[in-house]
Design an enzyme around this catalytic site. Structure first.
Site, PDB file in Angstrom:
ATOM      1  N   SER A 139       0.800  -1.222   0.000  1.00 14.26           N
ATOM      2  CA  SER A 139       0.000   0.000   0.000  1.00 14.26           C
ATOM      3  C   SER A 139       0.834   1.274   0.000  1.00 14.26           C
ATOM      4  O   SER A 139       0.363   2.303  -0.456  1.00 14.26           O
ATOM      5  CB  SER A 139      -0.966   0.003   1.178  1.00 14.26           C
ATOM      6  OG  SER A 139      -0.284  -0.241   2.382  1.00 14.26           O
ATOM      7  N   HIS A 154      -5.090  -3.370  -3.155  1.00  9.45           N
ATOM      8  CA  HIS A 154      -4.697  -2.425  -4.211  1.00  9.45           C
ATOM      9  C   HIS A 154      -4.531  -3.072  -5.578  1.00  9.45           C
ATOM     10  O   HIS A 154      -4.164  -2.408  -6.543  1.00  9.45           O
ATOM     11  CB  HIS A 154      -3.411  -1.697  -3.807  1.00  9.45           C
ATOM     12  CG  HIS A 154      -3.564  -0.958  -2.517  1.00  9.45           C
ATOM     13  ND1 HIS A 154      -4.145   0.282  -2.436  1.00  9.45           N
ATOM     14  CD2 HIS A 154      -3.255  -1.319  -1.248  1.00  9.45           C
ATOM     15  CE1 HIS A 154      -4.173   0.668  -1.166  1.00  9.45           C
ATOM     16  NE2 HIS A 154      -3.640  -0.290  -0.433  1.00  9.45           N
ATOM     17  N   LYS A 174     -11.807   0.728  -2.327  1.00  6.50           N
ATOM     18  CA  LYS A 174     -10.732   1.337  -3.112  1.00  6.50           C
ATOM     19  C   LYS A 174     -11.154   1.366  -4.580  1.00  6.50           C
ATOM     20  O   LYS A 174     -12.043   2.125  -4.923  1.00  6.50           O
ATOM     21  CB  LYS A 174      -9.430   0.611  -2.810  1.00  6.50           C
ATOM     22  CG  LYS A 174      -8.989   1.019  -1.400  1.00  6.50           C
ATOM     23  CD  LYS A 174      -7.902   0.236  -0.763  1.00  6.50           C
ATOM     24  CE  LYS A 174      -7.665   0.806   0.631  1.00  6.50           C
ATOM     25  NZ  LYS A 174      -6.955  -0.093   1.525  1.00  6.50           N
TER      26      LYS A 174
END
Ligand SMILES: *Cc1c(COP(=O)(O)O)cnc(C)c1O
Length: 385
Positions: free
Chosen positions: A177, A205, A236
């Site tokens: 991250s 991610h 996200k």
């Protein structure tokens, strides 16, 4: 107690480590209003620009109309709505895993899964740069917790070889991250096979960004194995909120019984799941979004020419610009902010001491002009600071 809290906060401030929240007065997007001022933002993890998509807003409004705004009870009482169930099946199918289970956040998923799957007599092997909640997952489990140097396959193998634990679980971020680099997943899987271990990947991610159609890091490497359990967050790239864990059916069945953060917690409202179903559909159809995102990543890497500072090697939407000192990083972030550009300064303990950085995150919703503006402002900052 209050006095010691106060002292600690003052100490943080003196060390340039006090964090402050920005007040957002607009939807999450590339152009935002924060503290009542307009900014071009490189701060969010909304990598595909879905957090403010009109079609998703419409789905959420409609779903709230037919399913209400609250879940009412935990999944095992009466909180498990058809929207949750539909999304779980859709996610499992999308990431090509036998089954999936929703959690209200990624943090909850990691502490729940590690706490449930491992216990006394077992061992967890964790990358030193893993996200904080994987470490907390280690505390929630009674397993031995071993940390290996970042992405160091040889060091990990040594630990696995020496281990006499009953069950062995490697736990790693798939995309880191604060560094943006990708874990050596094929090598980890080979170690799992060699040492009868399992692999728990946090793809917060990678999901939506990597893979042929955004399925994530496993698809990126074209890997499938019953030894792998994957977690991805839905706040996200998916643009909404929540998380899911996917793996073998028996793993999911077990988590439904034993993951405490699942059993004893109220699920996110069903309307969020309905919205996420539409969002996952946009991810799957979003090859053009990813093409734009990767073009912007390539542009930034090719055009940022630095003397003092260093852009870390990363092929993902996270492009870390290492400055070094805490105060210095903060000064760069503040300089950019004065130019109307937001890039967060990330300082210890989130990253190792001496590697304070600006975490640039790019999104498919940025334009080439946005990134050009960022590059020019960073060049200017490096020459004056
Ligand atoms: C953001 C993040 C989490 C936590 O997910 P939330 O849904 O925000 O709680 C977990 N792991 C990684 C690697 C993350 O970046």
């Amino acid at each position: 107690m209050l006095n010691s809290l106060k002292l600690e906060l003052e100490q943080r401030k003196a060390n340039g480590l006090l964090r402050q929240r920005r007040l957002l007065d607009s939807p999450q997007a590339e152009h935002i209003v924060a503290n009542q001022k307009p900014y071009l933002s490189f701060c969010s993890n909304d990598y595909l620009g879905l957090a403010n998509r009109p079609e998703l807003i419409a789905v959420m409004q409609k779903a709230a109309g037919d399913s209400g705004v609250g879940s009412g009870a935990s999944n095992l009482i009466t909180g498990h709505h058809r929207y949750h169930d539909t999304l779980e099946k859709q996610l499992a199918s999308f990431v090509e895993m036998p089954a999936a289970l929703l959690f209200s956040t990624g943090y909850m998923a990691n502490i729940g899964v590690l706490g449930a799957l491992t216990g006394r007599g077992d061992a967890i092997f964790a990358d030193k740069l893993n996200h904080a909640c994987l470490n907390d997952g280690g505390y929630f489990s009674y397993a031995d917790f071993h940390r290996y140097p970042h992405n160091d396959v040889a060091a990990l193998e040594k630990l696995l070889k020496a281990s006499t634990a009953k069950h062995k679980l490697i736990a790693a971020d798939a995309v880191f991250s604060m560094d943006g680099d990708i874990a050596p997943i094929p090598e980890y899987l080979a170690l799992c096979e060699k040492y009868d271990a399992y692999l728990y990947l946090d793809d917060a991610h990678g999901f939506g960004v990597l893979g042929a159609h955004g399925q994530g890091s496993l698809n990126h490497f074209n890997i499938k194995s019953p030894r792998i359990i994957v977690m991805a967050t839905l706040g996200k790239a998916a643009g909404v909120a929540g998380a899911f864990v996917a793996g073998e059916q028996v793993v999911i069945d077990y988590l439904i019984q034993k993951a405490k953060s699942y059993v004893y917690s109220t699920p996110a409202p069903p309307a969020l799941s309905a919205t996420l179903s539409a969002s996952v559909h946009l991810i799957e159809q979003g090859d053009d979004l990813r093409a734009n995102l990767f073009a912007l990543i390539a542009y930034l890497k090719a055009n940022l020419k630095l003397k003092k500072w260093k852009l870390l090697e990363s092929d993902t939407a996270i492009q870390p610009l290492v400055i070094g000192g805490n105060e210095e990083s903060l000064a760069v972030s503040e300089y950019l902010q004065a130019q109307g550009i937001l890039v967060p300064a990330i300082r210890p303990p989130t990253v190792p001491a001496g590697t304070a950085r600006l975490r640039i995150s790019l999104s498919a919703a940025h334009t080439l002009d946005d990134v050009k503006q960022l590059v020019a402002a960073i060049h200017q900052a490096e020459s004056v600071l």
